[in-house]
Every structure is written in C-alpha cells, then in structure tokens.
Design a protein around this motif. Structure first.
Motif, mmCIF file in Angstrom:
data_model
loop_
_atom_site.group_PDB
_atom_site.id
_atom_site.type_symbol
_atom_site.label_atom_id
_atom_site.label_comp_id
_atom_site.label_asym_id
_atom_site.label_seq_id
_atom_site.Cartn_x
_atom_site.Cartn_y
_atom_site.Cartn_z
ATOM 1 N N ASP A 1 0.822 -0.998 0.192
ATOM 2 C CA ASP A 1 0.091 -0.047 -0.006
ATOM 3 C C ASP A 1 0.990 1.296 0.084
ATOM 4 N N TYR A 2 2.120 1.300 0.572
ATOM 5 C CA TYR A 2 2.972 2.336 0.722
ATOM 6 C C TYR A 2 4.354 2.198 -0.106
ATOM 7 N N LEU A 3 4.922 3.104 -0.563
ATOM 8 C CA LEU A 3 6.180 3.016 -0.896
ATOM 9 C C LEU A 3 7.296 3.822 -0.073
ATOM 10 N N ALA A 4 8.053 3.179 0.416
ATOM 11 C CA ALA A 4 9.247 3.812 1.485
ATOM 12 C C ALA A 4 10.203 4.152 0.451
ATOM 13 N N THR A 5 10.697 5.438 0.418
ATOM 14 C CA THR A 5 11.827 5.912 -0.412
ATOM 15 C C THR A 5 12.806 6.522 0.566
ATOM 16 N N TYR A 6 13.899 6.864 -0.116
ATOM 17 C CA TYR A 6 15.120 7.744 0.272
ATOM 18 C C TYR A 6 14.812 9.145 0.747
ATOM 19 N N GLY A 7 14.014 9.956 0.029
ATOM 20 C CA GLY A 7 13.753 11.101 0.205
ATOM 21 C C GLY A 7 12.917 11.813 -0.873
ATOM 22 N N VAL A 8 13.090 13.269 -0.928
ATOM 23 C CA VAL A 8 12.452 14.160 -1.454
ATOM 24 C C VAL A 8 12.793 13.869 -3.077
ATOM 25 N N GLU A 9 13.948 13.671 -3.543
ATOM 26 C CA GLU A 9 14.208 13.262 -5.078
ATOM 27 C C GLU A 9 13.446 12.217 -5.466
ATOM 28 N N THR A 10 13.556 11.035 -4.619
ATOM 29 C CA THR A 10 12.871 9.791 -5.197
ATOM 30 C C THR A 10 11.520 9.822 -4.991
ATOM 31 N N ASN A 11 10.849 10.577 -4.273
ATOM 32 C CA ASN A 11 9.596 10.774 -3.967
ATOM 33 C C ASN A 11 9.088 11.605 -5.186
ATOM 34 N N SER A 12 9.721 12.811 -5.804
ATOM 35 C CA SER A 12 9.231 13.317 -6.824
ATOM 36 C C SER A 12 9.448 12.606 -8.188
ATOM 37 N N TRP A 13 10.328 11.679 -8.309
ATOM 38 C CA TRP A 13 10.409 10.759 -9.408
ATOM 39 C C TRP A 13 9.252 9.957 -9.275
ATOM 40 N N TYR A 14 8.785 9.160 -8.209
ATOM 41 C CA TYR A 14 7.772 8.528 -8.390
ATOM 42 C C TYR A 14 6.578 9.153 -8.721
ATOM 43 N N GLU A 15 6.408 10.320 -8.272
ATOM 44 C CA GLU A 15 5.114 11.269 -8.473
ATOM 45 C C GLU A 15 5.037 11.396 -9.878
ATOM 46 N N ARG A 16 6.123 11.687 -10.771
ATOM 47 C CA ARG A 16 6.097 11.891 -12.148
ATOM 48 C C ARG A 16 5.593 10.588 -12.788
ATOM 49 N N ILE A 17 5.725 9.534 -12.308
ATOM 50 C CA ILE A 17 5.293 8.259 -12.754
ATOM 51 C C ILE A 17 4.136 8.001 -12.515
ATOM 52 N N ASP A 18 3.384 8.781 -11.615
ATOM 53 C CA ASP A 18 1.872 8.535 -11.173
ATOM 54 C C ASP A 18 1.572 7.688 -9.987
ATOM 55 N N ALA A 19 2.745 7.854 -9.340
ATOM 56 C CA ALA A 19 2.470 7.508 -7.725
ATOM 57 C C ALA A 19 1.576 8.289 -7.119
ATOM 58 N N GLU A 20 0.679 7.833 -6.085
ATOM 59 C CA GLU A 20 0.038 8.716 -5.318
ATOM 60 C C GLU A 20 0.858 9.243 -4.439
ATOM 61 N N PRO A 21 0.862 10.639 -4.086
ATOM 62 C CA PRO A 21 1.796 11.276 -3.149
ATOM 63 C C PRO A 21 1.546 10.926 -1.838
ATOM 64 N N SER A 22 0.285 10.732 -1.520
ATOM 65 C CA SER A 22 -0.068 10.378 0.046
ATOM 66 C C SER A 22 0.445 8.839 0.278
ATOM 67 N N ARG A 23 0.827 8.069 -0.725
ATOM 68 C CA ARG A 23 1.396 6.806 -0.442
ATOM 69 C C ARG A 23 2.894 6.465 -0.415
ATOM 70 N N ILE A 24 3.594 7.740 -0.602
ATOM 71 C CA ILE A 24 4.948 7.717 -0.536
ATOM 72 C C ILE A 24 5.504 8.059 0.816
ATOM 73 N N ILE A 25 6.261 7.529 1.487
ATOM 74 C CA ILE A 25 6.737 8.103 2.711
ATOM 75 C C ILE A 25 8.444 7.856 2.653
ATOM 76 N N SER A 26 8.687 9.134 2.975
ATOM 77 C CA SER A 26 10.322 9.198 2.931
ATOM 78 C C SER A 26 10.929 8.502 4.390
ATOM 79 N N VAL A 27 11.794 7.650 4.219
ATOM 80 C CA VAL A 27 12.454 7.228 5.487
ATOM 81 C C VAL A 27 13.775 7.050 5.579
#
Length: 186
Positions: A1-27
């Motif tokens: 349900d959620y995608l754990a990422t390294y941080g802001v840059e990886t989050n923005s990349w996932y958002e550009r490929i249509d990942a739902e921002p509320s499901r992306i968590i910077s860890v």
C-alpha cells in the motif's frame, strides 16, 4: 500500500510516474546514517584495511565495485563484466602508480574474482569482499561503480565517482543522482 523512499528526490520521481503522493513515505536510509559523521574514523580504518589487503597507503587507490553478474536485461553478463575489468586495467595502465581495489558484493566472490584478475592485473591490485565498504571508500581516491546504492556511500565519503558500467535505459537513477552531483556522459 505504501512506498518507502530515500527522500524528496526519489519521491518526486515516483510522483512523475503517477504514484499517489499520499502513499509515498520518506524513510531515508538508516544504514547510511553512520556515514555522515564518521568519515575521519572510516578513512583511518580504510587505510588499515588497505595494508591488510597488501595496498600501499602512500599511493592512489581506485575503488572499483565489481558488477553483479547475472545474465538478464537489468544485470551484466560475463562478457560485460570482462569488458569492465579490461576497462579498469586500461585506466590503471594510463595512471602511473595507481592501485585498484576491486570490491565484490561479498566474500563468496572474492576467490573467483582474484583468480580471474591474476592474469589481467599486476601486484597493484587487491580484491575485497565483506570488509567495511564505507571505510574502503573513505580511504580511496576515486570510485567506479554501476547502478548501486554504493553511489550514495561514495557521495557521503566525498569521493569523485565514475558511474560505469551503466545501462543506457537506466534513467531513474540518473535523474536521482543528477540533483546531488554533476553528471558527465562522455
């Protein structure tokens, strides 16, 4: 349900490929946190490891991460790996006094890699396995690696890095790295 990422840059990349921002968590990356404060101690430890591996600590060392060999689209086959070793040898031949430290993924590959490289490299090289990679990076002068989280550790060690071998279609990592460090393509 959620995608754990390294941080802001990886989050923005996932958002550009249509990942739902509320499901992306910077860890972040807890395994890298020790790298931020420990460069000086790691460099000293790396120098000791160099001595144990038979490298001269007064001469430059190129840290070369050995690509993982597995014949599929996303990994490297044995021919590409052989090309990697030949490229590193060509670089070493052009830089007088340079030593090469080949870092394998783990100790399981050290013996085979050492045997293979015996015919390609003179005594100015060594092969490592499970040794402290951050310490080895901090003691090295430059890093060569492919698509690996080793790139993050090299940045934290403040070492110049060459991203090789690299797959032409691997644009995700390139987009992430280009914000942290300048990339040159030739």
């Amino acid at each position: 349900d959620y995608l754990a990422t390294y941080g802001v840059e990886t989050n923005s990349w996932y958002e550009r490929i249509d990942a739902e921002p509320s499901r992306i968590i910077s860890v972040g990356s807890p395994r890298l946190y020790h790298c931020v404060r420990g460069r000086a101690a790691a460099r000293e430890k790396g120098m000791q490891l160099f001595k144990q591996l038979g490298l001269d600590t007064a001469r430059p060392v190129l840290f070369a991460a050995v690509p993982y060999v597995y014949a599929d689209l996303f990994q490297f086959d044995s021919y590409q790996c052989a090309e990697f070793f030949e490229t590193i040898r060509a670089v070493q031949n052009k830089i007088p006094g340079m030593q090469v430290l080949f870092k394998c993924r783990n100790d399981r590959y050290v013996h085979t890699t050492r045997e293979y490289l015996r015919g390609l490299f003179n005594a100015n090289s060594a092969v490592a396995g499970n040794e402290d990679v951050f310490a080895l990076l901090c003691a090295s002068d430059v890093v060569v690696c492919g698509n690996s989280t080793l790139v993050y550790q090299a940045m934290l060690a403040e070492k110049p890095s060459v991203l090789y071998p690299w797959k032409g279609f691997d644009t995700y990592q390139e987009q992430v790295y280009e914000r942290a460090a300048p990339l040159v393509h030739t």
